[in-house]
Design an enzyme around this catalytic site. Structure first.
Site, PDB file in Angstrom:
ATOM      1  N   LYS A  13      45.195  42.759  48.983  1.00 49.77           N
ATOM      2  CA  LYS A  13      46.073  43.812  48.449  1.00 49.77           C
ATOM      3  C   LYS A  13      45.260  45.036  47.997  1.00 49.77           C
ATOM      4  O   LYS A  13      45.561  46.166  48.365  1.00 49.77           O
ATOM      5  CB  LYS A  13      46.897  43.269  47.268  1.00 49.77           C
ATOM      6  CG  LYS A  13      47.796  42.085  47.635  1.00 49.77           C
ATOM      7  CD  LYS A  13      48.641  41.614  46.461  1.00 49.77           C
ATOM      8  CE  LYS A  13      47.829  41.068  45.322  1.00 49.77           C
ATOM      9  NZ  LYS A  13      47.078  39.822  45.646  1.00 49.77           N
ATOM     10  N   ARG A  86      54.484  39.940  39.235  1.00 53.21           N
ATOM     11  CA  ARG A  86      53.903  38.662  39.615  1.00 53.21           C
ATOM     12  C   ARG A  86      54.778  37.507  39.179  1.00 53.21           C
ATOM     13  O   ARG A  86      54.433  36.348  39.405  1.00 53.21           O
ATOM     14  CB  ARG A  86      52.557  38.546  38.936  1.00 53.21           C
ATOM     15  CG  ARG A  86      51.391  38.152  39.863  1.00 53.21           C
ATOM     16  CD  ARG A  86      50.138  38.233  39.019  1.00 53.21           C
ATOM     17  NE  ARG A  86      48.957  37.807  39.658  1.00 53.21           N
ATOM     18  CZ  ARG A  86      47.982  38.622  40.055  1.00 53.21           C
ATOM     19  NH1 ARG A  86      48.128  39.913  39.966  1.00 53.21           N
ATOM     20  NH2 ARG A  86      46.884  38.116  40.556  1.00 53.21           N
ATOM     21  N   ARG A 125      34.209  37.153  47.440  1.00 50.97           N
ATOM     22  CA  ARG A 125      34.395  38.528  46.953  1.00 50.97           C
ATOM     23  C   ARG A 125      33.297  38.894  45.941  1.00 50.97           C
ATOM     24  O   ARG A 125      32.932  38.105  45.088  1.00 50.97           O
ATOM     25  CB  ARG A 125      35.770  38.648  46.278  1.00 50.97           C
ATOM     26  CG  ARG A 125      36.013  39.979  45.589  1.00 50.97           C
ATOM     27  CD  ARG A 125      37.472  40.258  45.289  1.00 50.97           C
ATOM     28  NE  ARG A 125      38.173  39.172  44.634  1.00 50.97           N
ATOM     29  CZ  ARG A 125      39.497  39.115  44.495  1.00 50.97           C
ATOM     30  NH1 ARG A 125      40.254  40.069  45.004  1.00 50.97           N
ATOM     31  NH2 ARG A 125      40.056  38.093  43.893  1.00 50.97           N
ATOM     32  N   ARG A 158      33.440  37.852  40.187  1.00 47.02           N
ATOM     33  CA  ARG A 158      34.362  37.749  39.049  1.00 47.02           C
ATOM     34  C   ARG A 158      34.424  36.304  38.571  1.00 47.02           C
ATOM     35  O   ARG A 158      34.390  35.383  39.391  1.00 47.02           O
ATOM     36  CB  ARG A 158      35.758  38.210  39.481  1.00 47.02           C
ATOM     37  CG  ARG A 158      35.957  39.698  39.434  1.00 47.02           C
ATOM     38  CD  ARG A 158      37.196  40.165  40.168  1.00 47.02           C
ATOM     39  NE  ARG A 158      38.412  39.413  39.889  1.00 47.02           N
ATOM     40  CZ  ARG A 158      39.588  39.683  40.455  1.00 47.02           C
ATOM     41  NH1 ARG A 158      39.703  40.676  41.320  1.00 47.02           N
ATOM     42  NH2 ARG A 158      40.647  38.957  40.174  1.00 47.02           N
ATOM     43  N   ARG A 169      44.459  29.520  40.437  1.00 45.27           N
ATOM     44  CA  ARG A 169      45.162  30.781  40.718  1.00 45.27           C
ATOM     45  C   ARG A 169      46.130  30.617  41.882  1.00 45.27           C
ATOM     46  O   ARG A 169      47.232  31.156  41.874  1.00 45.27           O
ATOM     47  CB  ARG A 169      44.139  31.889  41.016  1.00 45.27           C
ATOM     48  CG  ARG A 169      43.329  32.231  39.786  1.00 45.27           C
ATOM     49  CD  ARG A 169      42.271  33.234  40.105  1.00 45.27           C
ATOM     50  NE  ARG A 169      42.819  34.548  40.375  1.00 45.27           N
ATOM     51  CZ  ARG A 169      42.165  35.517  40.972  1.00 45.27           C
ATOM     52  NH1 ARG A 169      40.945  35.316  41.405  1.00 45.27           N
ATOM     53  NH2 ARG A 169      42.730  36.683  41.155  1.00 45.27           N
TER      54      ARG A 169
HETATM   55  P1  ADP Z   1      43.483  40.968  46.465  1.00 41.93           P
HETATM   56  O1  ADP Z   1      43.498  42.371  45.905  1.00 41.93           O
HETATM   57  O2  ADP Z   1      44.721  40.629  47.219  1.00 41.93           O
HETATM   58  O3  ADP Z   1      43.133  39.939  45.432  1.00 41.93           O
HETATM   59  P2  ADP Z   1      41.062  41.909  47.853  1.00 41.93           P
HETATM   60  O4  ADP Z   1      41.555  43.161  48.488  1.00 41.93           O
HETATM   61  O5  ADP Z   1      40.181  42.059  46.665  1.00 41.93           O
HETATM   62  O6  ADP Z   1      42.304  40.909  47.546  1.00 41.93           O
HETATM   63  O7  ADP Z   1      40.314  41.062  49.000  1.00 41.93           O
HETATM   64  C1  ADP Z   1      39.742  39.801  48.688  1.00 41.93           C
HETATM   65  C2  ADP Z   1      38.400  39.662  49.422  1.00 41.93           C
HETATM   66  O8  ADP Z   1      38.645  39.529  50.817  1.00 41.93           O
HETATM   67  C3  ADP Z   1      37.459  40.841  49.254  1.00 41.93           C
HETATM   68  O9  ADP Z   1      36.144  40.343  49.183  1.00 41.93           O
HETATM   69  C4  ADP Z   1      37.682  41.684  50.525  1.00 41.93           C
HETATM   70  O10 ADP Z   1      36.498  42.377  50.895  1.00 41.93           O
HETATM   71  C5  ADP Z   1      38.019  40.606  51.552  1.00 41.93           C
HETATM   72  N1  ADP Z   1      39.042  41.026  52.530  1.00 41.93           N
HETATM   73  C6  ADP Z   1      40.176  41.734  52.280  1.00 41.93           C
HETATM   74  N2  ADP Z   1      40.908  41.885  53.399  1.00 41.93           N
HETATM   75  C7  ADP Z   1      40.227  41.238  54.389  1.00 41.93           C
HETATM   76  C8  ADP Z   1      40.455  41.028  55.802  1.00 41.93           C
HETATM   77  N3  ADP Z   1      41.563  41.500  56.399  1.00 41.93           N
HETATM   78  N4  ADP Z   1      39.545  40.317  56.501  1.00 41.93           N
HETATM   79  C9  ADP Z   1      38.441  39.828  55.880  1.00 41.93           C
HETATM   80  N5  ADP Z   1      38.160  39.989  54.584  1.00 41.93           N
HETATM   81  C10 ADP Z   1      39.038  40.692  53.828  1.00 41.93           C
HETATM   82  P1  AMP Z   2      44.110  40.362  40.181  1.00 42.93           P
HETATM   83  O1  AMP Z   2      43.032  41.371  40.016  1.00 42.93           O
HETATM   84  O2  AMP Z   2      45.395  40.940  40.661  1.00 42.93           O
HETATM   85  O3  AMP Z   2      43.665  39.177  40.971  1.00 42.93           O
HETATM   86  O4  AMP Z   2      44.429  39.816  38.703  1.00 42.93           O
HETATM   87  C1  AMP Z   2      43.443  39.170  37.918  1.00 42.93           C
HETATM   88  C2  AMP Z   2      44.122  38.437  36.765  1.00 42.93           C
HETATM   89  O5  AMP Z   2      44.770  39.375  35.892  1.00 42.93           O
HETATM   90  C3  AMP Z   2      45.220  37.440  37.145  1.00 42.93           C
HETATM   91  O6  AMP Z   2      44.726  36.179  37.531  1.00 42.93           O
HETATM   92  C4  AMP Z   2      46.020  37.382  35.830  1.00 42.93           C
HETATM   93  O7  AMP Z   2      45.361  36.601  34.851  1.00 42.93           O
HETATM   94  C5  AMP Z   2      45.982  38.836  35.361  1.00 42.93           C
HETATM   95  N1  AMP Z   2      47.113  39.605  35.930  1.00 42.93           N
HETATM   96  C6  AMP Z   2      47.053  40.626  36.811  1.00 42.93           C
HETATM   97  N2  AMP Z   2      48.272  41.089  37.086  1.00 42.93           N
HETATM   98  C7  AMP Z   2      49.143  40.331  36.374  1.00 42.93           C
HETATM   99  C8  AMP Z   2      50.551  40.293  36.259  1.00 42.93           C
HETATM  100  N3  AMP Z   2      51.349  41.150  36.931  1.00 42.93           N
HETATM  101  N4  AMP Z   2      51.107  39.355  35.450  1.00 42.93           N
HETATM  102  C9  AMP Z   2      50.347  38.496  34.759  1.00 42.93           C
HETATM  103  N5  AMP Z   2      49.017  38.464  34.821  1.00 42.93           N
HETATM  104  C10 AMP Z   2      48.401  39.382  35.615  1.00 42.93           C
END
Ligand code: ADP
Ligand code: AMP
Length: 222
Positions: A13, A86, A125, A158, A169
């Site tokens: 995302k 969420r 990541r 992270r 998660r």
């Molecule tokens: P989210 O915001 O949904 O938690 P991220 O955008 O941070 O996910 O992506 C999670 C990990 O996967 C990151 O390390 C990113 O570089 C990698 N990633 C994201 N999209 C792709 C893809 N289409 N193919 C391979 N790796 C990806």
């Molecule tokens: P993310 O960066 O979206 O993966 O979020 C990291 C963490 O932040 C999650 O695992 C939750 O603990 C908290 N968090 C982020 N967005 C929300 C939400 N909309 N509602 C509740 N917790 C959240």
């Protein structure tokens, strides 16, 4: 315009929002990024969120709703929402708040992906704590291993991307977040289901196609 990006943690995302937000003049609002910034600043909100985040749980709805509705006002309801809503309660409260200001969620993009890929994406990541840039140890490497391309900062994993937290998660996603997709479908919203298992660029192309189609439909219907 308000577009919501849904999908499990690690679906991509944040990566996609960064690639498409500017194209549509939208502000990328990531609830996770905002919470991490609050924690880094040592604010009361950040302290409140810490234990939930580190264990992979969700921060309470009322805290998140207040935080995100405030951020959306600042973005003048022109935003790409990432990680929010969420829970169904968050979705309902967001709709209520938007109703009061005459706004609405215009479209929902739902990134679908298999659990095995998600686990690899999350555990691989690496993030820059200074500028928020996100890399992957295999899929999206920085120019110099372990160092952010933008500012030379050391990249970190992270706490909640460690294998033991990732499983929790994912469980929470299926228990509490997956239902948000149906919430929007039942409300008659335009929901684009997109396969997020492909290359980063392929997913971007699919998202852009969806949003472009939406703008064309709105132009026709006035
Ligand atoms: P989210 O915001 O949904 O938690 P991220 O955008 O941070 O996910 O992506 C999670 C990990 O996967 C990151 O390390 C990113 O570089 C990698 N990633 C994201 N999209 C792709 C893809 N289409 N193919 C391979 N790796 C990806
Ligand atoms: P993310 O960066 O979206 O993966 O979020 C990291 C963490 O932040 C999650 O695992 C939750 O603990 C908290 N968090 C982020 N967005 C929300 C939400 N909309 N509602 C509740 N917790 C959240």
């Amino acid at each position: 315009m308000i577009v919501v990006l849904l999908g499990p943690p690690g679906a991509g995302k944040g990566t996609q929002c960064k690639r498409v937000a500017d194209r549509y003049g939208l502000v990328h609002l990531s609830s996770g990024d905002i919470l991490r910034a609050e924690r880094a600043a040592g604010s009361e909100l950040g302290e409140k969120a810490q234990s939930y985040m580190d264990s992979g749980g969700l921060v309470p709805d009322d805290v998140i709703i207040e935080m995100m509705v405030g951020a959306m006002k600042q973005a003048e309801d022109s935003c790409l929402l990432d990680g929010f809503p969420r829970t169904v309660v968050q979705g309902e409260q967001l709709d209520k708040a938007l109703e009061q200001s005459g706004g609405k969620v215009d479209a929902v993009i739902n990134l679908g992906i298999a659990d095995e890929i998600i686990t690899n994406r999350m555990t691989g990541r690496r993030s820059c704590t200074k500028c928020g840039a996100v890399y992957h140890i295999e899929n999206l490497k920085p120019k110099v291993e372990g160092i952010c391309d933008n500012d030379g900062e050391v990249l970190v994993q992270r706490e909640d991307d460690k294998a033991e937290v990732v499983a929790n998660r994912l469980k929470i996603y299926y228990e509490q977040t997956a239902a948000v997709v149906d919430y929007y479908k039942n409300a008659g919203k335009v929901v684009f289901d997109i396969d997020a298992g492909g290359d980063i660029e392929d997913v971007t192309v699919a998202i852009v196609k969806s949003i472009d189609g939406l703008s064309a439909t709105e132009a026709v219907s006035g």
